[in-house]
Design an enzyme around this catalytic site. Sequence first.
Site, mmCIF file in Angstrom:
data_model
loop_
_atom_site.group_PDB
_atom_site.id
_atom_site.type_symbol
_atom_site.label_atom_id
_atom_site.label_comp_id
_atom_site.label_asym_id
_atom_site.label_seq_id
_atom_site.Cartn_x
_atom_site.Cartn_y
_atom_site.Cartn_z
ATOM 1 N N ASN A 210 0.850 -1.202 0.000
ATOM 2 C CA ASN A 210 0.000 0.000 0.000
ATOM 3 C C ASN A 210 0.880 1.244 0.000
ATOM 4 O O ASN A 210 2.109 1.155 0.018
ATOM 5 C CB ASN A 210 -0.950 -0.016 1.204
ATOM 6 C CG ASN A 210 -0.188 -0.117 2.505
ATOM 7 O OD1 ASN A 210 0.593 0.749 2.848
ATOM 8 N ND2 ASN A 210 -0.392 -1.215 3.232
ATOM 9 N N LYS A 337 -13.481 0.340 16.229
ATOM 10 C CA LYS A 337 -12.156 -0.303 16.321
ATOM 11 C C LYS A 337 -11.590 -0.192 17.727
ATOM 12 O O LYS A 337 -10.957 -1.112 18.229
ATOM 13 C CB LYS A 337 -11.187 0.336 15.327
ATOM 14 C CG LYS A 337 -11.350 -0.246 13.961
ATOM 15 C CD LYS A 337 -10.460 0.400 12.948
ATOM 16 C CE LYS A 337 -11.031 0.074 11.579
ATOM 17 N NZ LYS A 337 -10.465 0.847 10.518
HETATM 18 O O1 C5P Z 1 -8.851 -2.606 11.085
HETATM 19 P P1 C5P Z 1 -7.939 -1.574 10.535
HETATM 20 O O2 C5P Z 1 -6.869 -2.137 9.658
HETATM 21 O O3 C5P Z 1 -8.575 -0.399 9.916
HETATM 22 O O4 C5P Z 1 -7.250 -0.996 11.855
HETATM 23 C C1 C5P Z 1 -6.173 -0.138 11.802
HETATM 24 C C2 C5P Z 1 -5.295 -0.343 13.011
HETATM 25 O O5 C5P Z 1 -5.082 -1.721 13.218
HETATM 26 C C3 C5P Z 1 -3.934 0.261 12.833
HETATM 27 O O6 C5P Z 1 -3.460 0.674 14.093
HETATM 28 C C4 C5P Z 1 -3.137 -0.892 12.259
HETATM 29 O O7 C5P Z 1 -1.744 -0.740 12.527
HETATM 30 C C5 C5P Z 1 -3.720 -2.049 13.023
HETATM 31 N N1 C5P Z 1 -3.671 -3.330 12.292
HETATM 32 C C6 C5P Z 1 -2.878 -4.340 12.792
HETATM 33 N N2 C5P Z 1 -2.827 -5.557 12.160
HETATM 34 C C7 C5P Z 1 -3.530 -5.767 11.039
HETATM 35 C C8 C5P Z 1 -4.337 -4.737 10.515
HETATM 36 C C9 C5P Z 1 -4.382 -3.540 11.172
HETATM 37 O O8 C5P Z 1 -2.227 -4.132 13.825
HETATM 38 N N3 C5P Z 1 -3.450 -6.950 10.444
#
Ligand code: C5P
Length: 400
Positions: A210, A337
């Site tokens: 990304n 979240k």
């Molecule tokens: O669920 P989402 O990806 O939107 O959440 C974002 C948060 O979750 C961020 O702090 C990101 O670093 C963390 N995250 C994580 N592991 C993942 C996906 C997201 O720690 N596999």
Amino acid sequence: MSTLTNKQIILGITGGIAAYKSAELARLLIDKGATVHVVMTTAAQEFITPLTMQALTGNPVHTTLLDPQAEAGMGHIQLARWADLILIAPASANFIARMTQGKGDDLLTTVCLASNAPVAIAPAMNQNMWQDAHTQRNLESLRADGKIIMGPADGPQACGDVGPGRMLEAAQIAQLAAEQFEKKGLSGKHVVINAGPTREAIDPVRYISNYSSGKMGYSLAEAAVEAGAKVTLISGPVNLAAPERVELISVISAEEMYQQSVKLAPNSDVFIASAAVADYRPVKVEPQKIKKQADVLQIQLTPNKDIVAAVAALDSKPFTVGFAAETQNLEDYAKKKLTQKKLDLIVANDVSKEDIGFNSDDNEVTLFWPSGQRSLDKASKRQLARQIIEFISQQLETTD
Ligand code: C5P
């Protein structure tokens, strides 16, 4: 103005023409309230006499490691224990090299090895010596060990050259020394931050990733260091230089980032998940480069582990901070979240806005925590990072 009242400082002097500034430095440290003991290397005594330093500090000057008479007064171990700060100014290229190797071949290096006090060095040398790869590697290694590097300044040098390597002025060094004792919000805390994107391999030459630049996470690491924390930064692939005084652990995939995060988080005080972790990875990484063949190529994906949720679920959970980058319903999604991942704080930003977020230098965020929320105005990521770190240290204070 910062002071050094009741502080005990070892002023180490090594061989270099800037040693003449050490006399002024000793006087300024004493003016600020410190008691100073001077340790000089043999080379330093070619540039300034122990008698000068003794007269200025009112204390005997220490010059040899194996002198029974000196050891009977204040021996090297006593000196090492006595110090609240060891300040080496000037620090020559040779001294820096010896220190990097962990040598204890004279009194000053031995005192540094034997002491638990913070060690600060003010390098002073010819600009070519400063820019030499050995010196730069040595400084990097000292920084990683937590040594404080003050300067150097840039400008005309005693040898006639112009460039980096001049020792900072005595007043600047005295001020920096005093700042070391200011109580900072995250002093004594260990902060682990993950940052940047992850890459999920498809085959040996391709990956899914990304646009995350890592700028927010790197700025947070810098701000946490400024606030006095020990900082470990677990970074995906980015084009950013490692921040000073930060332990950098480079990773590629979400799985590697997960492993490092759950290894380090249990012993940390704060965990900040600023990384844009890829949500999915290919089920199978092809061992050979996939050839162009069918009109439609299907790659099956499987979810990656949620790193921040795993950290927040730990028994010895640190204060856990997540990020929410959303293109719509910012508040709703961020709050969900916060609850679902059991976070202590979530930093939410709207990545649909072009002038902020992902690759930009600026950001505009809202903080949500279980009992409140606060919007921070649009600012550079560095400024926002300082505000976020400040907020975290306030939250820690109330829960301590
Ligand atoms: O669920 P989402 O990806 O939107 O959440 C974002 C948060 O979750 C961020 O702090 C990101 O670093 C963390 N995250 C994580 N592991 C993942 C996906 C997201 O720690 N596999």
